[in-house]
Enzyme design. Structure first.
Site, PDB file in Angstrom:
ATOM      1  N   TYR A 132       0.839  -1.202   0.000  1.00 33.62           N
ATOM      2  CA  TYR A 132       0.000   0.000   0.000  1.00 33.62           C
ATOM      3  C   TYR A 132       0.870   1.247   0.000  1.00 33.62           C
ATOM      4  CZ  TYR A 132       1.234   0.783   4.884  1.00 33.62           C
ATOM      5  OH  TYR A 132       1.932   1.030   6.033  1.00 33.62           O
ATOM      6  N   PHE A 186       2.416   9.910   3.095  1.00 31.38           N
ATOM      7  CA  PHE A 186       2.743   9.768   4.512  1.00 31.38           C
ATOM      8  C   PHE A 186       3.207   8.361   4.880  1.00 31.38           C
ATOM      9  CE2 PHE A 186      -1.883   9.179   4.112  1.00 31.38           C
ATOM     10  CZ  PHE A 186      -2.062   7.931   4.694  1.00 31.38           C
ATOM     11  N   ASP A 187       3.000   7.387   4.002  1.00 30.12           N
ATOM     12  CA  ASP A 187       3.439   6.022   4.315  1.00 30.12           C
ATOM     13  C   ASP A 187       3.398   5.173   3.047  1.00 30.12           C
ATOM     14  OD1 ASP A 187       4.321   3.845   5.755  1.00 30.12           O
ATOM     15  OD2 ASP A 187       2.397   3.410   6.707  1.00 30.12           O
ATOM     16  N   ILE A 245      -7.677   0.639   9.763  1.00 33.20           N
ATOM     17  CA  ILE A 245      -8.780   1.598   9.728  1.00 33.20           C
ATOM     18  C   ILE A 245     -10.014   0.956   9.073  1.00 33.20           C
ATOM     19  CG2 ILE A 245      -7.263   3.598   9.758  1.00 33.20           C
ATOM     20  CD1 ILE A 245      -7.707   3.870   6.730  1.00 33.20           C
ATOM     21  N   TYR A 281      -8.807   8.108  10.350  1.00 34.04           N
ATOM     22  CA  TYR A 281      -8.305   8.352  11.705  1.00 34.04           C
ATOM     23  C   TYR A 281      -9.119   9.395  12.466  1.00 34.04           C
ATOM     24  CZ  TYR A 281      -4.315   5.573  10.241  1.00 34.04           C
ATOM     25  OH  TYR A 281      -3.521   4.546   9.802  1.00 34.04           O
ATOM     26  N   PHE A 331      -5.567   6.001  -0.552  1.00 41.91           N
ATOM     27  CA  PHE A 331      -4.711   4.805  -0.465  1.00 41.91           C
ATOM     28  C   PHE A 331      -4.721   4.056  -1.793  1.00 41.91           C
ATOM     29  CE2 PHE A 331      -5.548   5.294   4.101  1.00 41.91           C
ATOM     30  CZ  PHE A 331      -4.298   5.041   4.630  1.00 41.91           C
TER      31      PHE A 331
END
Length: 339
Positions: free
Chosen positions: A10, A20-21, A40, A66, A83
């Site tokens: 992902y 961010f990731d 999530i 979140y 995502f």
């Protein structure tokens, strides 16, 4: 299905394009248990609709990500996230102690509560057994966990039940060693070394008392019952089931204290019988090290002459010196073995 181990790659971005990731950037796939709230909400919903090998992009509102708390320092409060997810693998949970893939459980419908049946619990189940596409068993049953073999159920079903919640509905896949093994099951026209599939619904259960919940009299009474059951299983050649009964006696009485003389005499008799019979079970199963360990338990409570007398059937059953030489961690037993 719920509880499946899912493996994905992902990447995640904020709406302004800030990444961010990313598991891809780390070159490390990410795994989680599906439907357990480990990720999530948007992920559990999305992955449940994906096919193996699918690559998708999703946009998640804050309430599915979140929320108002965010995930500092990278994700601010009330953030909408993007995502990209690629699904590589999903598989059921391995319920075996050694994780050898012999019992795989996939949850079709989540149960309720956190309590699970233990050994000896009284359960009510609906069960359907399949070999390939053929339905060979469909019943409603009430029995004690650990006694499934008496109801023509394979040992893997007993094992799976101890991992299930009340009202859970699961599909359980059994390798031959947890099914009907090399003998098969002629009653159901199951050939030797067959892989099986069972659909199980745990309708209700009543847990058996744990050792700490039983008083001394209950332990002695249940110990006598377990000894009788174990002896019957041994005579029938069901050595694993017999061993399970004898292990109960040991767990109940090995560390029991504060007994009267009469209670101690009965407890000692049951412990001695349990260890000797366990040794014989392990011999039949060719588990020689464990057989010697149980003999060693006996030798710690009796003198040499008593050990020779009590343990002669076990001693004469050992297949050869080589077995003993492989288990040097129980040297106390060597003087008892006349070669």
């Amino acid at each position: 299905m719920i509880g499946d181990k899912v493996t994905v790659h992902y990447s995640g971005w904020l709406l302004d394009g800030t990444k961010f990731d990313s598991s891809r950037d780390r070159k490390d796939k990410f795994s989680f248990d599906f439907g357990k709230g480990e990720v999530i909400k948007a992920w559990d919903i999305t992955v449940g609709t994906m096919k193996l090998g699918e690559l998708c992009q999703i946009t998640c509102k804050p309430e599915y990500a979140y929320g108002s708390a965010g995930s500092p320092p990278k994700i601010p409060p009330n953030a909408t996230l993007i995502f990209e997810i690629e699904l590589f693998e999903f598989k059921g949970k391995d319920l075996t102690d050694d994780e050898d893939g012999g019992i795989i459980r996939r949850i079709r419908k989540k149960g309720e509560g956190y309590s699970k049946p233990n050994e000896g619990a009284m359960v009510e189940i609906e069960v359907e057994g399949r070999h390939g596409d053929r339905l060979f068993d469909k019943r409603e049953l009430r029995f004690e966990v650990g006694e499934g073999e008496n109801y023509d159920l394979p040992p893997g079903v007993d094992k799976a039940l101890q991992k299930m919640d009340k009202l859970e509905e699961s599909v359980v896949y059994l390798k031959p060693s947890y099914g009907f093994g090399s003998a098969g099951k002629p009653k159901f026209q199951i050939p030797p070394d067959a892989e099986l599939q069972y659909e199980i619904k745990l309708k209700s259960f009543e847990k058996a008392k744990e050792s700490w919940e039983m008083n001394t009299n209950e332990k002695l009474e249940q110990g006598s019952i377990a000894k009788e059951k174990g002896t019957q299983y041994f005579k029938e050649g069901k050595y694993k089931r017999a061993a399970s009964q004898y292990k109960k006696i040991v767990s109940w009485l090995e560390h029991e204290t504060g007994l009267s003389d009469a209670e101690e005499a009965k407890a000692e008799s049951l412990r001695l019988a349990a260890h000797l019979n366990l040794a014989m079970c392990h011999l039949k199963l060719k588990e020689y090290s464990q057989a010697l360990e149980n003999c060693n338990k006996v030798s710690s409570t009796l003198d040499i002459q008593e050990c020779r007398q009590e343990c002669q059937p076990v001693i004469t059953s050992f297949p050869g010196r080589a077995v003993i030489e492989d288990v040097q961690r129980v040297p106390k037993w060597y003087p008892l073995l006349d070669w």
